[in-house]
Design an enzyme around this catalytic site. Structure first.
Site, short mmCIF file in Angstrom:
data_model
loop_
_atom_site.label_atom_id
_atom_site.label_comp_id
_atom_site.label_asym_id
_atom_site.label_seq_id
_atom_site.Cartn_x
_atom_site.Cartn_y
_atom_site.Cartn_z
N LYS A 22 25.19 -2.47 -19.03
CA LYS A 22 26.15 -2.97 -20.03
C LYS A 22 27.57 -2.92 -19.48
O LYS A 22 28.32 -3.89 -19.57
CB LYS A 22 26.07 -2.12 -21.31
N ASN A 23 27.94 -1.77 -18.92
CA ASN A 23 29.33 -1.60 -18.50
C ASN A 23 29.66 -2.37 -17.22
O ASN A 23 30.83 -2.49 -16.86
CB ASN A 23 29.67 -0.11 -18.33
N CYS A 118 39.05 4.91 -32.13
CA CYS A 118 37.63 4.72 -32.38
C CYS A 118 37.00 6.09 -32.50
O CYS A 118 37.68 7.10 -32.39
CB CYS A 118 36.98 3.92 -31.26
N ASP A 307 29.37 9.58 -20.91
CA ASP A 307 28.39 8.80 -21.67
C ASP A 307 27.00 9.45 -21.70
O ASP A 307 26.10 8.94 -22.37
CB ASP A 307 28.27 7.38 -21.09
N ARG A 399 24.18 -2.11 -29.77
CA ARG A 399 25.33 -2.55 -28.97
C ARG A 399 25.04 -2.35 -27.48
O ARG A 399 25.52 -3.12 -26.65
CB ARG A 399 26.55 -1.67 -29.28
#
Ligand code: UD1
Length: 420
Positions: A22-23, A118, A307, A399
């Site tokens: 994803k990143n 966030c 993460d 996501r």
């Protein structure tokens, strides 16, 4: 709203294929804006964040073809029609700010909604802006937006006060089309930075030193289209490694780069997990000996990834002995602690540190995903907890994890998705 219902599942076993990162794919899609021609991206994961990036690129003027079944995205941007990322998209996905560098490079102006705070911290973008200024851009802020403009971009020297991943990527993407040479010092060294540099170099850019703390970029007048295969997701890899460990299972992970998960491997071995690398993939076994505690400090790459902190905390709650976790990357990344404590983990937070007593038999409870990786931690804890765990707000998981529930079920997890 959809929920996951997870039952105590016993040891996970079997094989799982890790998806593209994803990143890595998000900045690569943004960098495709730099090309005069078509970019074909392979091994793109099917994720909600990737979908948001497709929408954003279309709103900017790109033609985007998605073929998620084959992991293929084709992007072509003949003309930029809108040099901005609107609030509706930035608030859904913070990585939308990654279009700022390419827009500035290609059209000499970019306007982005300020991302705001966030769940895991304030996350300012001052370092991104400092980089654009070093390349000659003027920055203006107002009405919730930040705008960068330049008559022309010229190479410059940027020292990052913190090796921010997003700032390093945004500055690299702006600098590849600037006139002259740019040096980014104290740059982030993550594998996703190297993948972005490789992608841009295939487009004709001249980026050297990606993966070290000093990146040197020689500007070129234009870039052409290319084809690129995205690296495997090291955080998804780490999540399934911890899944094998926490359930005391035996899982073979395919499509992994062991070098990218070195700190995760080191910490799992300290806990008593066995990890074997072969041509087939990486085998992770938590069933060979009782698991014990270890201490963790999150750091920029090649340190232990922030993460992976929530998922590890779920594991450490179940092993023998106390552990200490220190979060140094984000100031407020302990939202999952309250949820783990609802399951009986008894974790205490002291500033940036948390103390996990360990030796707990977790109990199923109703919990929420407070963010993407915290959500993964809830699923991992649910697999080991007595009884039923009901996890809500799972849109966070969608996501960033591709086919999350299906992959877990294929390993024997008792996990179903229900619509509320
Ligand atoms: C990226 C990852 C995210 C990961 C994080 C850290 C993507 C899409 N996301 O996020 O999954 O958790 O790296 O590994 O790749 N900071 C500033 N000023 C700035 C920029 C950052 O102070 O201008 C601070 C942040 O508030 C944070 C720290 O730097 O405390 C790290 O942030 P950064 O590396 O920028 O993370 P992201 O790129 O947002």
């Amino acid at each position: 709203m959809a929920k996951y219902i997870v039952q105590k599942s016993g040891p996970l076993h079997g094989e799982v294929e890790i998806s593209g990162s994803k990143n890595a794919v998000l900045p690569i899609m943004a960098a495709a804006l730099l090309a005069e021609g078509e970019c074909e991206i392979l091994e793109a994961p099917a994720l909600r964040d990737v979908d948001v990036m497709c929408k954003l690129l279309r709103s900017i003027g790109s033609e985007v073809k998605e073929d998620y079944d084959n992991g293929r995205i084709v992007i072509r941007t003949d003309k930029i029609i809108e040099e901005q990322a609107p609030y509706e998209l930035v608030k859904r996905m913070r990585a939308s700010i990654l279009v700022m560098g390419p827009l500035l490079a290609r059209t000499k102006k970019a306007k982005i909604a300020l991302p705001g705070g966030c769940a895991i911290g304030a996350r300012p973008i001052d370092l991104h802006l400092k980089g654009f200024q070093a390349l000659g851009a003027e920055i203006e802020q107002g009405h919730g937006y930040v705008e960068a403009r330049a008559d022309k971009l010229t190479g410059g020297k940027v020292y990052l006060d913190f090796p921010s991943v997003g700032a390093t990527e945004n500055i690299m993407m702006a600098a590849v089309l600037a006139e002259g040479n740019t040096i980014i010092e104290n740059a982030a060294e993550e594998p996703e930075i190297v993948d972005l540099a490789n992608f841009m170099n295939k487009m004709g850019a001249k980026v050297k030193g990606a993966g070290t703390d000093t990146i040197r970029i020689e500007g070129v007048p234009s870039l052409h289209g290319t084809r690129h295969t995205v690296i495997p997701d090291r955080i998804e890899t780490g999540t399934f490694m911890v899944a094998a460990a926490i359930t005391r299972g035996n899982v073979l992970l395919k499509n992994v780069v062991p070098d990218h998960v070195k700190p995760v491997i080191a910490k799992l071995i300290e806990c008593g997990v066995s990890i074997e690398d072969s041509d087939e993939g990486m085998r992770v076994r938590g069933d060979l000996q009782p698991l014990i505690s270890t201490d963790i400090k999150t750091m920029p790459y090649p340190g232990f990834p922030t993460d992976m902190q929530p998922q590890f905390m779920a594991l450490l709650a179940t092993v023998s002995g106390p552990s200490v976790v220190v979060e140094t990357v984000f100031e407020n990344r302990y939202m999952h602690v309250g949820e783990l404590n609802r399951m009986g983990a008894e974790i205490k937070i002291e500033g940036r540190s948390s103390i996990i007593p360990g030796d707990k038999t977790l109990q199923g409870a109703q919990v929420i995903c407070t963010d993407l990786r915290a959500g993964a931690a809830m699923v991992l804890a649910g697999l080991m907890a007595e009884g039923t765990t009901e996890i809500s707000e799972i849109y966070h998981l969608e996501r960033g994890y591709s086919s999350f529930a299906d992959k877990f079920r294929s390993l024997g997890a008792d996990l179903i998705k229900v619509e509320d």
